[in-house]
Design a protein around this motif. Structure first.
Motif, PDB file in Angstrom:
ATOM      1  N   ASN A   3       1.290  10.196  74.287  1.00 24.95           N
ATOM      2  CA  ASN A   3       0.683  10.713  75.240  1.00 24.95           C
ATOM      3  C   ASN A   3       1.679  11.319  76.115  1.00 24.95           C
ATOM      4  O   ASN A   3       3.114  10.700  76.036  1.00 24.95           O
ATOM      5  N   PRO A   4       1.790  12.621  76.343  1.00 27.66           N
ATOM      6  CA  PRO A   4       3.163  13.465  76.709  1.00 27.66           C
ATOM      7  C   PRO A   4       3.504  12.848  77.992  1.00 27.66           C
ATOM      8  O   PRO A   4       4.742  13.437  78.195  1.00 27.66           O
ATOM      9  N   LEU A   5       2.861  12.049  78.691  1.00 28.53           N
ATOM     10  CA  LEU A   5       3.267  11.876  79.899  1.00 28.53           C
ATOM     11  C   LEU A   5       3.751  10.378  79.800  1.00 28.53           C
ATOM     12  O   LEU A   5       3.207   9.360  80.720  1.00 28.53           O
ATOM     13  N   SER A   6       4.570  10.043  78.968  1.00 28.29           N
ATOM     14  CA  SER A   6       4.849   8.707  78.734  1.00 28.29           C
ATOM     15  C   SER A   6       6.269   8.810  78.035  1.00 28.29           C
ATOM     16  O   SER A   6       6.949   9.808  77.428  1.00 28.29           O
ATOM     17  N   ARG A   7       6.729   7.471  77.659  1.00 27.66           N
ATOM     18  CA  ARG A   7       8.017   7.442  76.848  1.00 27.66           C
ATOM     19  C   ARG A   7       7.911   7.547  75.439  1.00 27.66           C
ATOM     20  O   ARG A   7       9.077   7.549  74.673  1.00 27.66           O
ATOM     21  N   ALA A   8       6.594   7.891  75.036  1.00 22.56           N
ATOM     22  CA  ALA A   8       6.461   8.081  73.846  1.00 22.56           C
ATOM     23  C   ALA A   8       6.982   9.669  73.317  1.00 22.56           C
ATOM     24  O   ALA A   8       7.069   9.848  72.147  1.00 22.56           O
ATOM     25  N   ARG A   9       7.461  10.361  74.336  1.00 28.55           N
ATOM     26  CA  ARG A   9       8.115  11.510  74.233  1.00 28.55           C
ATOM     27  C   ARG A   9       9.648  11.364  73.320  1.00 28.55           C
ATOM     28  O   ARG A   9       9.996  12.245  72.727  1.00 28.55           O
ATOM     29  N   ILE A  10      10.102  10.189  73.357  1.00 29.21           N
ATOM     30  CA  ILE A  10      11.281   9.667  72.698  1.00 29.21           C
ATOM     31  C   ILE A  10      10.860   9.527  71.187  1.00 29.21           C
ATOM     32  O   ILE A  10      11.546  10.343  70.404  1.00 29.21           O
ATOM     33  N   ALA A  11       9.710   9.211  70.898  1.00 23.14           N
ATOM     34  CA  ALA A  11       9.318   9.102  69.452  1.00 23.14           C
ATOM     35  C   ALA A  11       9.196  10.540  68.990  1.00 23.14           C
ATOM     36  O   ALA A  11       9.547  11.033  67.686  1.00 23.14           O
ATOM     37  N   ARG A  12       8.454  11.454  69.713  1.00 22.78           N
ATOM     38  CA  ARG A  12       8.469  12.788  69.033  1.00 22.78           C
ATOM     39  C   ARG A  12       9.838  13.296  69.020  1.00 22.78           C
ATOM     40  O   ARG A  12      10.049  14.263  67.908  1.00 22.78           O
ATOM     41  N   TRP A  13      10.631  13.223  69.833  1.00 21.20           N
ATOM     42  CA  TRP A  13      11.963  13.907  69.977  1.00 21.20           C
ATOM     43  C   TRP A  13      12.813  13.282  68.680  1.00 21.20           C
ATOM     44  O   TRP A  13      13.033  14.104  67.808  1.00 21.20           O
ATOM     45  N   MET A  14      12.666  12.057  68.158  1.00 24.49           N
ATOM     46  CA  MET A  14      13.053  11.533  66.966  1.00 24.49           C
ATOM     47  C   MET A  14      12.451  12.122  65.766  1.00 24.49           C
ATOM     48  O   MET A  14      13.170  12.397  64.951  1.00 24.49           O
ATOM     49  N   LEU A  15      11.259  12.330  65.704  1.00 24.92           N
ATOM     50  CA  LEU A  15      10.499  13.059  64.610  1.00 24.92           C
ATOM     51  C   LEU A  15      10.798  14.336  64.593  1.00 24.92           C
ATOM     52  O   LEU A  15      11.212  14.922  63.273  1.00 24.92           O
ATOM     53  N   GLU A  16      11.218  15.004  65.508  1.00 23.34           N
ATOM     54  CA  GLU A  16      11.754  16.317  65.393  1.00 23.34           C
ATOM     55  C   GLU A  16      13.250  16.514  64.814  1.00 23.34           C
ATOM     56  O   GLU A  16      13.434  17.289  64.180  1.00 23.34           O
ATOM     57  N   GLU A  17      14.075  15.343  65.219  1.00 19.91           N
ATOM     58  CA  GLU A  17      15.438  15.521  64.754  1.00 19.91           C
ATOM     59  C   GLU A  17      15.214  15.104  63.332  1.00 19.91           C
ATOM     60  O   GLU A  17      16.099  15.760  62.380  1.00 19.91           O
ATOM     61  N   VAL A  18      14.256  14.217  62.869  1.00 11.33           N
ATOM     62  CA  VAL A  18      14.278  13.871  61.345  1.00 11.33           C
ATOM     63  C   VAL A  18      13.751  15.091  60.571  1.00 11.33           C
ATOM     64  O   VAL A  18      14.088  15.503  59.345  1.00 11.33           O
ATOM     65  N   GLY A  19      13.084  15.743  61.046  1.00  8.41           N
ATOM     66  CA  GLY A  19      12.508  17.321  60.459  1.00  8.41           C
ATOM     67  C   GLY A  19      11.282  17.216  59.362  1.00  8.41           C
ATOM     68  O   GLY A  19      11.091  17.867  58.486  1.00  8.41           O
ATOM     69  N   THR A  20      10.561  16.018  59.583  1.00 11.34           N
ATOM     70  CA  THR A  20       9.640  15.806  58.603  1.00 11.34           C
ATOM     71  C   THR A  20       7.977  16.005  59.264  1.00 11.34           C
ATOM     72  O   THR A  20       8.333  16.309  60.457  1.00 11.34           O
ATOM     73  N   GLU A  21       7.310  16.481  58.488  1.00 11.57           N
ATOM     74  CA  GLU A  21       5.842  16.985  59.050  1.00 11.57           C
ATOM     75  C   GLU A  21       5.353  15.594  59.662  1.00 11.57           C
ATOM     76  O   GLU A  21       5.379  14.458  59.087  1.00 11.57           O
ATOM     77  N   TYR A  22       4.511  15.681  60.868  1.00 13.06           N
ATOM     78  CA  TYR A  22       3.716  14.546  61.150  1.00 13.06           C
ATOM     79  C   TYR A  22       2.496  14.827  62.032  1.00 13.06           C
ATOM     80  O   TYR A  22       2.517  16.092  62.351  1.00 13.06           O
TER      81      TYR A  22
END
Length: 206
Positions: free
Chosen positions: A9-28
């Motif tokens: 949910n974009p209004l949650s600490r799940a933003r951390i997980a998205r950031w990490m996925l963007e750092e990894v650079g893999t599709e999701y």
């Protein structure tokens, strides 16, 4: 190709997980859940019985908890270079779990107005709020990133804590924190992830 689904949910600490996925650079794939709605439905509770985000499912394996997601993705995608070599992970593990334990507990309790009585500090994992702030302040005053000179997955978790804490007033305003947050916010993956979540949040309100 690895298959990853991010439940968020974009209004949650799940933003951390998205950031990490963007750092990894893999599709999701992204699945946005709602509070008191899809987060509490049986389909998602089968993935995370806590009924909270984030969670990722990677080739059938479930990982929850932001710090765990950061560490897991760093190991699952070593080519991204987001974890030090195993023999050099002392600071990496130290500060990742410091942030997931003493730091987060101290911030939450302090924001709710709970002050640990001095005679009970030994019974609390973090002692007191100022001691936690002093400890992180000293480290970030002497190190560019939490594991030394190189950015790592630990900085995703610690950096999110510092960035949000300064933004929402739950963190002391100190020079080391401000400088660290500035370095973190300049990362392309952070910028991409923030844009995606901000757009998702705006769309949810239209």
């Amino acid at each position: 190709m690895s298959r990853i689904t991010l439940y968020t949910n974009p209004l949650s600490r799940a933003r951390i997980a998205r950031w990490m996925l963007e750092e990894v650079g893999t599709e999701y794939e992204t699945r946005i859940l709602t509070y008191n709605g899809t987060m509490k439905e049986p389909a998602y509770l089968a993935i995370n019985p806590m009924g909270k985000v984030p969670a990722i499912v990677h080739d059938g394996d479930v990982v929850t908890e932001c710090a765990a997601i950061c560490a897991y993705l760093a190991d699952a995608f070593p080519e991204a270079g987001l974890a030090p070599p195993p023999a050099e992970r002392a600071s990496y593990y130290r500060w990742l779990f410091f942030a997931a334990g003493p730091l987060e507990a101290a911030i939450v309790n302090n924001s709710f107005g709970f002050v640990v009585p001095a005679e009970r500090e030994r019974s609390v994992g973090y002692g007191n709020f100022e001691h936690v702030m002093d400890t992180l302040d000293k480290w970030l005053s002497e190190n560019r990133f939490v594991a030394g000179d190189s950015f790592s997955a630990a900085d995703v978790y610690v950096g999110a804590q510092v960035n949000w804490g300064l933004q929402f007033g739950t963190f002391d305003k100190r020079d080391s924190f401000a400088a660290y947050a500035e370095r973190i916010a300049a990362r392309p993956a952070f910028i991409r992830a923030s844009k995606l979540d901000d757009e998702a949040a705006a769309a949810a309100q239209t």
